[in-house]
Every structure is written in C-alpha cells, then in structure tokens.
Design a protein around this motif. Structure first.
Motif, mmCIF file in Angstrom:
data_model
loop_
_atom_site.group_PDB
_atom_site.id
_atom_site.type_symbol
_atom_site.label_atom_id
_atom_site.label_comp_id
_atom_site.label_asym_id
_atom_site.label_seq_id
_atom_site.Cartn_x
_atom_site.Cartn_y
_atom_site.Cartn_z
ATOM 1 N N PHE A 104 19.757 36.615 -16.830
ATOM 2 C CA PHE A 104 20.285 37.840 -17.425
ATOM 3 C C PHE A 104 21.770 38.069 -17.180
ATOM 4 O O PHE A 104 22.256 39.193 -17.219
ATOM 5 C CB PHE A 104 19.455 39.058 -17.004
ATOM 6 C CG PHE A 104 18.041 38.975 -17.521
ATOM 7 C CD1 PHE A 104 17.757 39.321 -18.824
ATOM 8 C CD2 PHE A 104 17.021 38.514 -16.714
ATOM 9 C CE1 PHE A 104 16.466 39.215 -19.317
ATOM 10 C CE2 PHE A 104 15.732 38.399 -17.199
ATOM 11 C CZ PHE A 104 15.452 38.756 -18.500
ATOM 12 N N ASN A 105 22.495 36.998 -16.937
ATOM 13 C CA ASN A 105 23.943 37.054 -16.822
ATOM 14 C C ASN A 105 24.473 35.735 -17.354
ATOM 15 O O ASN A 105 23.703 34.834 -17.658
ATOM 16 C CB ASN A 105 24.353 37.254 -15.360
ATOM 17 C CG ASN A 105 25.714 37.909 -15.224
ATOM 18 O OD1 ASN A 105 26.563 37.801 -16.100
ATOM 19 N ND2 ASN A 105 25.922 38.591 -14.113
ATOM 20 N N ALA B 172 20.498 32.240 -27.205
ATOM 21 C CA ALA B 172 19.631 32.738 -26.140
ATOM 22 C C ALA B 172 18.300 33.131 -26.759
ATOM 23 O O ALA B 172 18.246 33.560 -27.910
ATOM 24 C CB ALA B 172 20.264 33.935 -25.439
ATOM 25 N N ALA B 173 17.251 32.985 -26.002
ATOM 26 C CA ALA B 173 15.918 33.302 -26.511
ATOM 27 C C ALA B 173 15.627 34.795 -26.466
ATOM 28 O O ALA B 173 14.986 35.334 -27.360
ATOM 29 C CB ALA B 173 14.859 32.551 -25.714
ATOM 30 N N LEU B 174 16.109 35.475 -25.444
ATOM 31 C CA LEU B 174 15.703 36.862 -25.237
ATOM 32 C C LEU B 174 16.781 37.894 -25.553
ATOM 33 O O LEU B 174 16.460 38.992 -25.986
ATOM 34 C CB LEU B 174 15.229 37.048 -23.790
ATOM 35 C CG LEU B 174 14.074 36.141 -23.370
ATOM 36 C CD1 LEU B 174 13.780 36.326 -21.891
ATOM 37 C CD2 LEU B 174 12.838 36.411 -24.213
ATOM 38 N N LEU B 175 18.021 37.579 -25.307
ATOM 39 C CA LEU B 175 19.103 38.542 -25.498
ATOM 40 C C LEU B 175 19.995 38.092 -26.646
ATOM 41 O O LEU B 175 20.031 36.922 -26.990
ATOM 42 C CB LEU B 175 19.889 38.694 -24.196
ATOM 43 C CG LEU B 175 19.016 39.134 -23.007
ATOM 44 C CD1 LEU B 175 19.770 38.999 -21.707
ATOM 45 C CD2 LEU B 175 18.531 40.559 -23.182
ATOM 46 N N ASN B 176 20.741 39.019 -27.208
ATOM 47 C CA ASN B 176 21.474 38.721 -28.436
ATOM 48 C C ASN B 176 22.926 38.294 -28.272
ATOM 49 O O ASN B 176 23.476 37.717 -29.180
ATOM 50 C CB ASN B 176 21.417 39.910 -29.382
ATOM 51 C CG ASN B 176 20.039 40.085 -29.974
ATOM 52 O OD1 ASN B 176 19.317 39.116 -30.158
ATOM 53 N ND2 ASN B 176 19.668 41.309 -30.245
ATOM 54 N N SER B 177 23.558 38.591 -27.168
ATOM 55 C CA SER B 177 24.974 38.292 -27.081
ATOM 56 C C SER B 177 25.445 38.269 -25.641
ATOM 57 O O SER B 177 25.040 39.109 -24.835
ATOM 58 C CB SER B 177 25.772 39.344 -27.854
ATOM 59 O OG SER B 177 27.150 39.169 -27.649
#
Length: 99
Positions: free
Chosen positions: A11-12, A38-43
């Motif tokens: 997450f970073n 990324a699979a989970l976050l957009n940017s």
C-alpha cells in the motif's frame, strides 16, 4: 523528463522507488511522468509526487495507469490492450508537450 514506472508495495510505493527518486538530480531530471499498474489501487501519483517534491522535481500532472495482476486478480494484465493504451498515452503526451 523521466517516465517512472512503479506500482504499490504494501500500500505504498516500493522503498527502492523512493530511494531512486531521492537520488535524482533535479537539474538532470526536471520532470517525472508517472506510469504503472496495480491490482487493487488506481494510482501511485500522489505518493510519487510527495517524494519528487522532496528533491525539487516537478510531476507532469497526467499519468498512465492500468490494472495489474496480483494473486490471480486481473489475470493477464497488463495485456495487449493496456500496452497499446500506454503507447497512445505517450504519443498524446509528447504531442501536448511539444505545443
């Protein structure tokens, strides 16, 4: 201008990416274009921008992002269509910056 590819790691942005940005010379790299998947976050834009600001490097406000595969989620991504979209993004940005 540096096109910097990256993704999320716990997450970073990856600590190696942070260290790389911190090692840059703003006179040699005045701007960064962010791209990644990324699979989970957009940017990762905000995280990369925060690191770039610490060394005085500006960010181009446009970025390219697509889904990436992680543990079977978004299997096969980035795919051929994502790669074509990345090329189109780069061409459009180049044309815009040359104006």
């Amino acid at each position: 201008m540096l096109f910097l590819g990256n993704s999320y790691y716990a997450f970073n942005i990856d600590p190696n990416v942070k260290n790389f940005i911190r090692s840059l010379d703003k006179d040699k790299v005045p701007r960064i274009v962010n791209f990644g998947s990324a699979a989970l976050l957009n940017s990762t834009f905000k995280k990369v921008k925060a690191e770039a600001e610490k060394v005085g490097i500006m960010m181009v406000e446009k970025e390219f992002h697509c889904k990436g595969e992680f543990n079977g989620l978004h299997k096969g991504r980035p795919n051929e269509n994502d790669l074509k979209a990345a090329v189109e993004f780069t061409r459009a940005l180049k044309n815009e910056l040359e104006r």
